[in-house]
Design a protein around this motif. Sequence first.
Motif, mmCIF file in Angstrom:
data_model
loop_
_atom_site.group_PDB
_atom_site.id
_atom_site.type_symbol
_atom_site.label_atom_id
_atom_site.label_comp_id
_atom_site.label_asym_id
_atom_site.label_seq_id
_atom_site.Cartn_x
_atom_site.Cartn_y
_atom_site.Cartn_z
ATOM 1 N N LYS A 15 0.742 -1.230 0.021
ATOM 2 C CA LYS A 15 0.051 0.027 0.138
ATOM 3 C C LYS A 15 0.668 1.158 0.096
ATOM 4 O O LYS A 15 0.545 2.046 -0.696
ATOM 5 N N GLU A 16 1.930 1.356 0.767
ATOM 6 C CA GLU A 16 2.724 2.354 1.003
ATOM 7 C C GLU A 16 3.475 2.531 -0.137
ATOM 8 O O GLU A 16 3.634 3.818 -0.763
ATOM 9 N N TYR A 58 1.369 4.243 -3.162
ATOM 10 C CA TYR A 58 0.994 5.540 -2.720
ATOM 11 C C TYR A 58 2.372 6.432 -2.991
ATOM 12 O O TYR A 58 2.099 7.631 -3.893
ATOM 13 N N ARG A 62 2.900 6.999 -6.778
ATOM 14 C CA ARG A 62 1.850 7.872 -7.295
ATOM 15 C C ARG A 62 2.215 9.357 -7.018
ATOM 16 O O ARG A 62 1.989 10.294 -7.591
ATOM 17 N N LEU A 63 2.938 9.498 -5.771
ATOM 18 C CA LEU A 63 3.144 10.958 -5.288
ATOM 19 C C LEU A 63 4.252 11.491 -6.090
ATOM 20 O O LEU A 63 4.420 12.580 -6.430
ATOM 21 N N ILE A 88 2.285 5.951 -12.307
ATOM 22 C CA ILE A 88 1.222 5.338 -12.008
ATOM 23 C C ILE A 88 1.483 3.825 -12.102
ATOM 24 O O ILE A 88 1.903 3.181 -13.134
ATOM 25 N N VAL A 143 -6.873 0.891 -5.067
ATOM 26 C CA VAL A 143 -6.878 2.236 -4.373
ATOM 27 C C VAL A 143 -5.799 2.955 -5.467
ATOM 28 O O VAL A 143 -6.578 3.889 -5.686
ATOM 29 N N ASN A 144 -4.900 2.768 -5.593
ATOM 30 C CA ASN A 144 -4.100 3.508 -6.259
ATOM 31 C C ASN A 144 -3.330 2.797 -7.613
ATOM 32 O O ASN A 144 -2.650 3.372 -8.351
ATOM 33 N N TYR A 154 -4.981 9.166 -19.549
ATOM 34 C CA TYR A 154 -5.620 9.070 -18.300
ATOM 35 C C TYR A 154 -6.504 7.776 -18.610
ATOM 36 O O TYR A 154 -7.266 7.687 -19.522
ATOM 37 N N GLN A 206 -10.531 4.827 -13.272
ATOM 38 C CA GLN A 206 -10.098 3.854 -12.234
ATOM 39 C C GLN A 206 -11.364 3.010 -12.121
ATOM 40 O O GLN A 206 -12.497 3.513 -12.417
ATOM 41 N N VAL A 207 -11.020 1.637 -11.585
ATOM 42 C CA VAL A 207 -12.021 0.650 -11.171
ATOM 43 C C VAL A 207 -12.460 1.167 -9.664
ATOM 44 O O VAL A 207 -11.789 1.562 -8.841
ATOM 45 N N GLU A 208 -13.767 0.525 -9.349
ATOM 46 C CA GLU A 208 -14.157 0.552 -7.939
ATOM 47 C C GLU A 208 -14.515 -1.032 -7.595
ATOM 48 O O GLU A 208 -15.348 -1.503 -8.508
ATOM 49 N N ARG A 244 -16.098 12.534 -9.569
ATOM 50 C CA ARG A 244 -17.158 11.841 -10.477
ATOM 51 C C ARG A 244 -18.044 12.642 -10.671
ATOM 52 O O ARG A 244 -18.650 12.710 -11.759
ATOM 53 N N THR A 258 -10.313 14.232 -13.167
ATOM 54 C CA THR A 258 -9.159 12.970 -12.707
ATOM 55 C C THR A 258 -8.531 13.277 -11.195
ATOM 56 O O THR A 258 -8.594 14.375 -10.862
ATOM 57 N N GLU A 274 -5.625 12.531 -10.686
ATOM 58 C CA GLU A 274 -4.012 12.697 -10.539
ATOM 59 C C GLU A 274 -3.573 13.550 -9.703
ATOM 60 O O GLU A 274 -2.633 13.535 -9.169
ATOM 61 N N LEU A 323 -1.263 15.491 -2.617
ATOM 62 C CA LEU A 323 -0.233 16.102 -3.373
ATOM 63 C C LEU A 323 0.108 17.654 -2.862
ATOM 64 O O LEU A 323 1.364 17.858 -2.740
ATOM 65 N N THR A 359 1.936 17.300 0.750
ATOM 66 C CA THR A 359 3.188 16.867 0.791
ATOM 67 C C THR A 359 4.056 17.805 0.329
ATOM 68 O O THR A 359 5.034 17.770 0.556
ATOM 69 N N PRO A 389 -3.967 11.048 -5.014
ATOM 70 C CA PRO A 389 -3.531 9.505 -4.782
ATOM 71 C C PRO A 389 -3.997 9.144 -3.336
ATOM 72 O O PRO A 389 -3.899 10.235 -2.307
ATOM 73 N N ILE A 390 -4.749 8.025 -3.004
ATOM 74 C CA ILE A 390 -5.232 7.716 -1.945
ATOM 75 C C ILE A 390 -4.105 7.269 -0.816
ATOM 76 O O ILE A 390 -3.415 6.210 -1.173
ATOM 77 N N PRO A 391 -3.886 7.785 0.197
ATOM 78 C CA PRO A 391 -2.688 7.442 1.061
ATOM 79 C C PRO A 391 -3.059 6.403 2.162
ATOM 80 O O PRO A 391 -4.369 6.187 2.222
ATOM 81 N N PRO A 392 -2.204 5.620 2.798
ATOM 82 C CA PRO A 392 -2.638 4.474 3.598
ATOM 83 C C PRO A 392 -2.930 5.159 4.869
ATOM 84 O O PRO A 392 -3.468 4.371 5.790
#
Lengths: 257, 287
Positions: A125-126, A129, A132-133, A137, A162-163, A242, A245-247, B84, B89, B91, B96, B99, B123-126
């Motif tokens: 997960k980390e 993320y 992504r930062l 991708i 999630v990412n 782009y 993204q899926v859910e 949505r 998007t 991105e 961001l 940080t 982006p989704i953080p943990p």
Amino acid sequence: MKYVDIHTHILYNSDDGSESIEQSLEILTIAKKHHVNSICFTPHCFINNPPDMQEVIAKTNILKEKINNNINSNINNNINLFYGCEIMIEDTLPSFIKKNEEMCLGEGNYVLIELPMFNYPIYIKEVLYQTRLKGFIPIIAHPERNSHIQLETTKHIKDIIVNGYIQINAGSLTGRHGELAKKTALKLVKRNLVSFVASDSHNDKGYSHMDEAYNIYRELKGKEKTDQVFFYNPYKALKGEYIEQVEINYIKKKQKA
Amino acid sequence: MKDRFKTLITFLDPKSNIAESYRVLRTNLQFSSVDKKLKTIVVTSAAPGEGKTTNVCNMAVTFAQAGNKVLLIDGDLRKPRIHRVFHETTEKGLTLAITNLVNYKSNIVHSEISNLDLMLSGPIPPNPAELLASNNFKALLEILEKTYDYILIDSPPVSPFTDAVVMSTICDGVILVISSGMVDKDVIIYSTNLFKTVKANIIGVLLNNLDVKSRSNYNYYYYNYLYRYYYDNDDSINKKSKRKQKRAAKKKRKKTYTYGQRGSLDDELRKKEFMEFLNTKEDEESK
């Protein structure tokens, strides 16, 4: 039906894939017969022991020239060739990729990441993320072949979704990688979690599974979604556009009477 | 496209009944605090699925329509949904910006609606709660307050997650969205107590999903009636008045018929009976 393949090990003398120029040219002719529009070479990359990217670029250029000059062969109307890397996951991956940007797939900023077969990395997960930062991708390659994900699919897939995006193999849809891999792959397809399908081909047998997988996918999800997964999404990834993204759609368990 | 048509009513149909009630909410918010002007507002609910996102988006649109400069932040770093609604998007966005504070401007998106800017989730953080409790987020809000009149923040529900409580300590006020008949009373009391322990300012409660028809509440009925009377097209009013005129005429006719005619009828009947009685007597006498 056309394919764009973002996960292959066809590039000669770079990993456990093809062994000579003749063999990789042969595989490319077979790929053209199966209506493959463009191919991305992704040799294995371990962060301790990365491949020489200059060499990879030089080899792809040689193959491009050979295809364009070879008038007699079947592939004279050319296949588009790209290069990238399939990187084994490790906790130093985000900073590693920032240094070597040419390891991204094609011209975009998508990164193909491989999971170990019999381990589940708890830091995934980390890592996703942080990549992504940094502006990249992640795409996770064949998660259906990981033994932990096969046993507890929804619990682990949540961390990836999630990412990142999910790429499954054509071979695991047809049952080449075993029963459990096929089962989990079908589960992922039914829940609309898959964004890419690619042939993880090491030799000339890889593309015979592609047509079969296409038909299986089409029976489940219809023509539009299959074309998106086999052609449009991979094309966008190579160009760096782009992708939606899926859910997770939670399926309620039936209560026992 | 479906999602968008559902949620952004105030943008798509600004004359509608629902948009009007959002405008009422806006004026209530503007005059709710006397001393300090409310700038940063967090919108939460006790349980998931009570209508946080739809209400936040529509509130932001109504604030923007009044000429205020509005920023809508997607603070729901667990299940972001605002992108949505506006078809953007994820991105770039909040994570961001937190940080990397220097480049916060590149993470703001201008929407189609004038005066309304968006900052999506990114982006989704943990670890969302730690990110929102950081000093960087505080600094980011202080910078943004200088350029915007209102900052509305969407957030995850209170009872399972602590994110909204953390944000409420930094912001000026909290709005609780409550869907009527959905959540238990104890859950709402529990979640309000969570805010009270950190001394957050709860501005008020937004009652959502109220079924107006099933409740015979005089006020709501009267409001709807007046609204229709004032706003609907002339034809419909004419139709209504015609129908009412007919009904009134019928009533009048009935009344006149019954009152006037009954008396006369009785008289005639009596006369007839009397005449018949007389005739019979005459006949009998003649025989």
